[in-house]
Design a protein around this motif. Structure first.
Motif, PDB file in Angstrom:
ATOM      1  N   LEU A 159       0.866  -1.182   0.000  1.00 15.38           N
ATOM      2  CA  LEU A 159       0.000   0.000   0.000  1.00 15.38           C
ATOM      3  C   LEU A 159       0.902   1.230   0.000  1.00 15.38           C
ATOM      4  CD1 LEU A 159      -2.943   1.174   0.417  1.00 15.38           C
ATOM      5  CD2 LEU A 159      -2.375   1.227   2.844  1.00 15.38           C
TER       6      LEU A 159
ATOM      7  N   VAL B 249      -8.546  -1.198  -0.610  1.00 18.69           N
ATOM      8  CA  VAL B 249      -8.492  -2.538  -0.016  1.00 18.69           C
ATOM      9  C   VAL B 249      -9.741  -3.345  -0.396  1.00 18.69           C
ATOM     10  CG1 VAL B 249      -8.519  -3.789   2.180  1.00 18.69           C
ATOM     11  CG2 VAL B 249      -6.962  -1.849   1.876  1.00 18.69           C
TER      12      VAL B 249
ATOM     13  N   SER C 257      -3.040  -9.606   0.225  1.00 27.59           N
ATOM     14  CA  SER C 257      -2.498  -9.365   1.559  1.00 27.59           C
ATOM     15  C   SER C 257      -1.471  -8.229   1.496  1.00 27.59           C
ATOM     16  CB  SER C 257      -1.825 -10.635   2.093  1.00 27.59           C
ATOM     17  OG  SER C 257      -1.160 -10.371   3.312  1.00 27.59           O
ATOM     18  N   ILE C 258      -1.755  -7.136   2.218  1.00 29.16           N
ATOM     19  CA  ILE C 258      -0.819  -6.017   2.280  1.00 29.16           C
ATOM     20  C   ILE C 258       0.335  -6.399   3.212  1.00 29.16           C
ATOM     21  CG2 ILE C 258      -0.494  -3.597   2.936  1.00 29.16           C
ATOM     22  CD1 ILE C 258      -2.270  -3.935   0.496  1.00 29.16           C
TER      23      ILE C 258
ATOM     24  N   ALA D 192      -5.088  -1.438  11.490  1.00 29.24           N
ATOM     25  CA  ALA D 192      -5.153  -2.750  10.851  1.00 29.24           C
ATOM     26  C   ALA D 192      -6.584  -3.272  10.865  1.00 29.24           C
ATOM     27  CB  ALA D 192      -4.217  -3.720  11.554  1.00 29.24           C
TER      28      ALA D 192
ATOM     29  N   ILE E  82      -6.524  -4.414   7.053  1.00 32.10           N
ATOM     30  CA  ILE E  82      -5.173  -4.658   6.549  1.00 32.10           C
ATOM     31  C   ILE E  82      -4.501  -5.699   7.434  1.00 32.10           C
ATOM     32  CG2 ILE E  82      -2.867  -3.610   6.310  1.00 32.10           C
ATOM     33  CD1 ILE E  82      -4.210  -1.064   5.397  1.00 32.10           C
ATOM     34  N   ASN E  83      -3.716  -6.557   6.821  1.00 30.75           N
ATOM     35  CA  ASN E  83      -2.928  -7.560   7.520  1.00 30.75           C
ATOM     36  C   ASN E  83      -2.212  -6.926   8.726  1.00 30.75           C
ATOM     37  OD1 ASN E  83      -1.023  -9.463   8.321  1.00 30.75           O
ATOM     38  ND2 ASN E  83       0.123  -9.394   6.388  1.00 30.75           N
TER      39      ASN E  83
END
Length: 486
Positions: free
Chosen positions: A8, A67, A74-75, A222, A227-228
């Motif tokens: 990202l 996203v 997967s970021i 997160a 986000i991961n």
């Protein structure tokens, strides 16, 4: 099946802010874009600021959208790029107070108070003006004491974005080069420079190199951004240096970055001081090298604004088609582009054409003249850059959105006499550069994109004559300014 992995990237430019998701090779998979909103400050003749909290709210919305578009990705890492010279001021609690853009000149009234400008140039690699961050702070100190009393820390805009997501404050070296408070050769903050500007060095956070991992994304973000939670926040850097990185150049190469402004730079291995004080020397985002720069000023922004006037509903492809259909109109522009050897900017400009109005004058004529103005300014600065270093390769790298114009590429090849190389992904060069930094931080070997376009020079006598005419037009506008001011 293991999910696709990517990065990202937050890219905060002068005119807009972008959030991109890339794969681990640096290819852009999705891009969100929004305008960056400025407001004038009536306490100064030429001051622009932005609300950092409003900007961050925009960024969060764009991250969510990006996203959601790629839910299976997967970021793994997050980084930021931003306009140079722009800063955000924070209070002691780490809350954002005000954002000052790169075209904020609230410190201009105090430029002449600086006693030893030659010393500053020798240490910072740039002639000190209100463009740079130290003078912005001086302007705040003099006319916004309410903010200055609360002010505790200054961050570049990219470092501020990374702080929002990681909770860690730092200043990256290529961004520090733009403050006038950083010794570019020694690669450290300078107590002497801080003292000359009356700025407490305690407001400057720890310096960290591009590619440094600050830590994992904050758990709250997160969760809310989906986000991961193991994603790391990686130090990015100045948009120009990251754009340069996207071309994968070598030391000694010259790169032209066509964005809001147009830096013409050469990667060098040593700190260079031009005895005529025409160029800038900046830290690159790698560990040891510098970039020597001459800058053609606000060029891409001119092109964008004129597109909005003449081609408000058409694509750039339509413009290129009309330029090909109207190749002969003799219209010359001077629109405030900069030449490094000039100490003052040309603040009046316009278009010159024969009268009565020629039958072949069209909207494409004005766009062609704008691109020619950009190319001529690049040629003038290219010559200065080469004169300082004494040599140049037989090609130049080019990147940035402005090079979507194939005509601009050809103009530059013809005027410089150099081949112009453009690598895939050039339109989003700062984003691609930041993605490459993320891969390096994670020890991932990004594949070398071999897809390179080449534009060969085809110089002509008519273009040589038009270049001389451009210089005369520019001189005429400068003389008009002098007359108006006398």
């Amino acid at each position: 099946m293991e999910p696709q992995k990517g990065y990202l990237i937050i890219d905060i430019g002068t005119g807009n802010v972008r959030v991109a998701i890339t794969d681990q090779l640096g290819s852009v998979l999705h891009l969100e874009r929004d305008n960056l909103h400025y407001k004038k400050d009536a306490l100064y003749p030429d001051a622009l600021s932005f609300d950092p909290n409003q900007l961050w709210a925009q960024v969060v919305v764009m991250i969510r959208k990006a996203v959601q578009i790629l839910p299976g990705l997967s970021i793994e890492a997050i980084s930021a790029s931003s306009q140079r010279e722009g800063v955000v001021l924070l209070d002691a609690a780490g809350e954002s107070l005000i954002g000052l853009s790169n075209h904020d000149h609230r410190g201009r009234e105090w430029e002449d108070d600086l006693a030893d400008k030659q010393y500053v140039y020798a240490r910072t690699g740039r002639y000190p003006t209100s463009l740079f961050s130290a003078f912005k702070l001086i302007g705040i100190k003099h006319r916004r004491p309410d903010i200055y009393r609360q002010f505790s820390t200054m961050l570049s805009i990219s470092d501020w974005a990374q702080y929002q997501l990681s909770g860690v404050q730092n200043y990256e070296h290529s961004q520090a080069s733009e403050t006038l408070l950083y010794d570019v050769e020694k690669k450290e903050w300078s107590e002497t420079l801080c003292g000359m500007f009356g700025i407490d060095s305690k407001v400057l956070p720890q310096l960290r190199s591009s590619g440094t991992v600050l830590g994992n994304i904050l758990p709250g973000y997160a969760a809310t951004l989906n986000i991961n939670p193991r994603a790391v926040v990686v130090v990015g850097g100045a948009d120009t240096q990251l754009a340069i990185k996207s071309t994968r150049p070598s030391v000694g190469d010259i790169i032209i970055v066509s964005g809001t402004t147009t830096p013409i730079v050469k990667i060098v291995s040593e700190f260079i001081v031009d005895d005529q004080e025409r160029t800038w020397t900046n830290r690159h985002i790698d560990a040891t090298n510098f970039i020597l720069e001459a800058n053609a000023g606000v060029t891409g922004l001119n092109y964008q604004r004129l597109k909005e006037i003449f081609y408000p509903n058409e694509t750039y492809a339509v413009i290129e088609q009309e330029l090909a259909e109207h190749p002969t109109s003799r219209c010359v522009a001077s629109l405030g582009s900069l030449v490094a050897e000039e100490k003052t900017a040309v603040t009046k400009g316009g278009f010159i054409f024969n009268t009565p109005v020629p039958y072949d004058l069209s909207r494409a004529s004005f766009v062609r003249a704008t691109l020619w103005d950009i190319a001529c300014a690049i040629k003038a600065n290219f010559k200065i850059l080469c004169s300082v270093t004494g040599s140049s390769p037989d090609f130049v790298w080019a990147c940035g959105g402005g090079f979507q114009s194939k005509l601009l590429r050809q103009f530059i090849a013809n005027l410089t006499g150099k081949k112009v190389f453009i690598r895939a992904g050039y339109e989003q060069a700062s984003v691609v550069g930041a993605a490459l930094v993320c891969s390096e931080a994670l020890n991932i070997q990004a594949a070398q994109h071999m897809d390179v376009e080449e534009c060969l020079p085809t110089p002509s006598k008519m273009e040589d004559e038009l270049y001389e005419e451009w210089k005369l037009v520019r001189k005429g506008f400068r003389e008009r300014i002098t007359k108006d001011n006398s």
